[in-house]
Design a protein around this motif. Sequence first.
Motif, PDB file in Angstrom:
ATOM      1  N   GLU A 121      -9.861   3.664   5.892  1.00 42.98           N
ATOM      2  CA  GLU A 121     -10.545   2.858   4.876  1.00 42.98           C
ATOM      3  C   GLU A 121     -10.137   3.308   3.465  1.00 42.98           C
ATOM      4  OE1 GLU A 121     -15.087   2.445   4.131  1.00 42.98           O
ATOM      5  OE2 GLU A 121     -14.595   1.558   6.080  1.00 42.98           O
ATOM      6  N   ASP A 122      -9.873   4.597   3.312  1.00 45.11           N
ATOM      7  CA  ASP A 122      -9.474   5.100   1.993  1.00 45.11           C
ATOM      8  C   ASP A 122      -8.197   4.422   1.507  1.00 45.11           C
ATOM      9  OD1 ASP A 122     -11.605   6.771   1.615  1.00 45.11           O
ATOM     10  OD2 ASP A 122     -10.618   8.501   2.522  1.00 45.11           O
ATOM     11  N   SER A 168      -7.302   1.201   2.428  1.00 44.24           N
ATOM     12  CA  SER A 168      -7.619  -0.199   2.102  1.00 44.24           C
ATOM     13  C   SER A 168      -8.490  -0.292   0.853  1.00 44.24           C
ATOM     14  CB  SER A 168      -8.268  -0.908   3.289  1.00 44.24           C
ATOM     15  OG  SER A 168      -9.407  -0.228   3.718  1.00 44.24           O
ATOM     16  N   GLU A 169      -9.315   0.731   0.614  1.00 41.71           N
ATOM     17  CA  GLU A 169     -10.167   0.734  -0.589  1.00 41.71           C
ATOM     18  C   GLU A 169      -9.436   1.340  -1.790  1.00 41.71           C
ATOM     19  OE1 GLU A 169     -13.206  -0.596  -0.748  1.00 41.71           O
ATOM     20  OE2 GLU A 169     -13.126  -1.197   1.360  1.00 41.71           O
ATOM     21  N   GLN A 170      -8.189   1.730  -1.566  1.00 43.40           N
ATOM     22  CA  GLN A 170      -7.342   2.324  -2.609  1.00 43.40           C
ATOM     23  C   GLN A 170      -7.982   3.535  -3.268  1.00 43.40           C
ATOM     24  OE1 GLN A 170      -5.417  -0.371  -5.220  1.00 43.40           O
ATOM     25  NE2 GLN A 170      -4.787  -1.729  -3.586  1.00 43.40           N
ATOM     26  N   ARG A 171      -8.535   4.404  -2.430  1.00 42.68           N
ATOM     27  CA  ARG A 171      -9.107   5.645  -2.958  1.00 42.68           C
ATOM     28  C   ARG A 171      -8.068   6.763  -2.859  1.00 42.68           C
ATOM     29  NH1 ARG A 171     -14.170   3.783  -0.741  1.00 42.68           N
ATOM     30  NH2 ARG A 171     -13.579   4.461   1.333  1.00 42.68           N
ATOM     31  N   THR A 230      -5.677  10.925   1.786  1.00 41.85           N
ATOM     32  CA  THR A 230      -4.597   9.973   1.494  1.00 41.85           C
ATOM     33  C   THR A 230      -3.437  10.682   0.786  1.00 41.85           C
ATOM     34  OG1 THR A 230      -5.676   9.241  -0.558  1.00 41.85           O
ATOM     35  CG2 THR A 230      -6.079   7.906   1.406  1.00 41.85           C
ATOM     36  N   THR A 272       0.835  -1.206   0.000  1.00 43.99           N
ATOM     37  CA  THR A 272       0.000   0.000   0.000  1.00 43.99           C
ATOM     38  C   THR A 272       0.869   1.255   0.000  1.00 43.99           C
ATOM     39  OG1 THR A 272      -1.669  -1.244   1.216  1.00 43.99           O
ATOM     40  CG2 THR A 272      -1.929   1.151   1.158  1.00 43.99           C
TER      41      THR A 272
END
Length: 172
Positions: free
Chosen positions: A147-148, A150-153, A158, A16
Motif C-alpha cells: 500500500e505504501d 500505491s499511496e506514494q509514501r 519502500t 511507480t
Amino acid sequence: MHVIYFNTKGGVSKSTLCLYSARQLQRTGYQISVSNTDQQQHVELIKNNDAEYHLYDTAGAFTDANIRLLKAASTVDAKIIIPICTGKTDAYEVDFVLERLTQYGIRNKAIFVLTKTRANCLSTKLRRIELLGTGVPVVNWTMPLLEDFSEQRDTLRTCTEISKFLNEVVLV
Ligand SMILES: Nc1ncnc2c1ncn2[C@@H]1O[C@H](COP(=O)(O)OP(=O)(O)O)[C@@H](O)[C@H]1O
Ligand SMILES: [Mg+2]
C-alpha cells in the motif's frame, strides 16, 4: 545512463518504479532527469542537463514518441526496464514487445522486473522461469505489492526496496 521503464501492458508499475527510482537516486545524491512519453504525466518531470541518470516513464504502447525513444536507446548507454506482473494475462504481450525491441536493436538492453507480487509465491517463480526462457534477464529483486507504493509514501520499507532494485539494476 538512460533508464526507460516500458511495457505495452498498463498498470504494471512503470510510473511507480520510475517515480521511486527518481526520488531514491536524488536522495542518494545523484544528478537525475525525468522525462515522460505518457500524456497522463504521472511522474513529476525533472530537467537537468548535468544528469548522470536519465529516467523515462512511458505510455503503455508503441506510440510514435515511444518508438523514437526506444530507437534512440540503441545508440547510447541505456537499460530498458520491463515491469511485469504475475497474472495469467500479463505475459500475453511479451513476445510482441521483445520482437519490437529486437527490431530496434535494443533487445540486449532489456531486463524484466517482476512487480506487485511476493518473491516466493508460485506464480512469481513460474513467471520468472517463463521469462528466463526468452533469454532476457530477470531482476532477482521483485517489487512487493505494498500500500505504501500505491499511496506514494516514502517509508523505510519502500526506500529499502527501491534501493535493492537500484543497486541490482541501475547503479552497476
Ligand atoms: N508495488 C506496488 N504495490 C501496490 N500498488 C502498486 C505497486 N506498484 C504500482 N501500484 C499501483 O498500481 C497502479 C498502477 O501502477 P502504475 O505505476 O501507474 O502502472 P503503469 O505506469 O505501468 O500503468 C497505481 O495505482 C499504483 O499506485
Ligand atoms: Mg504509467
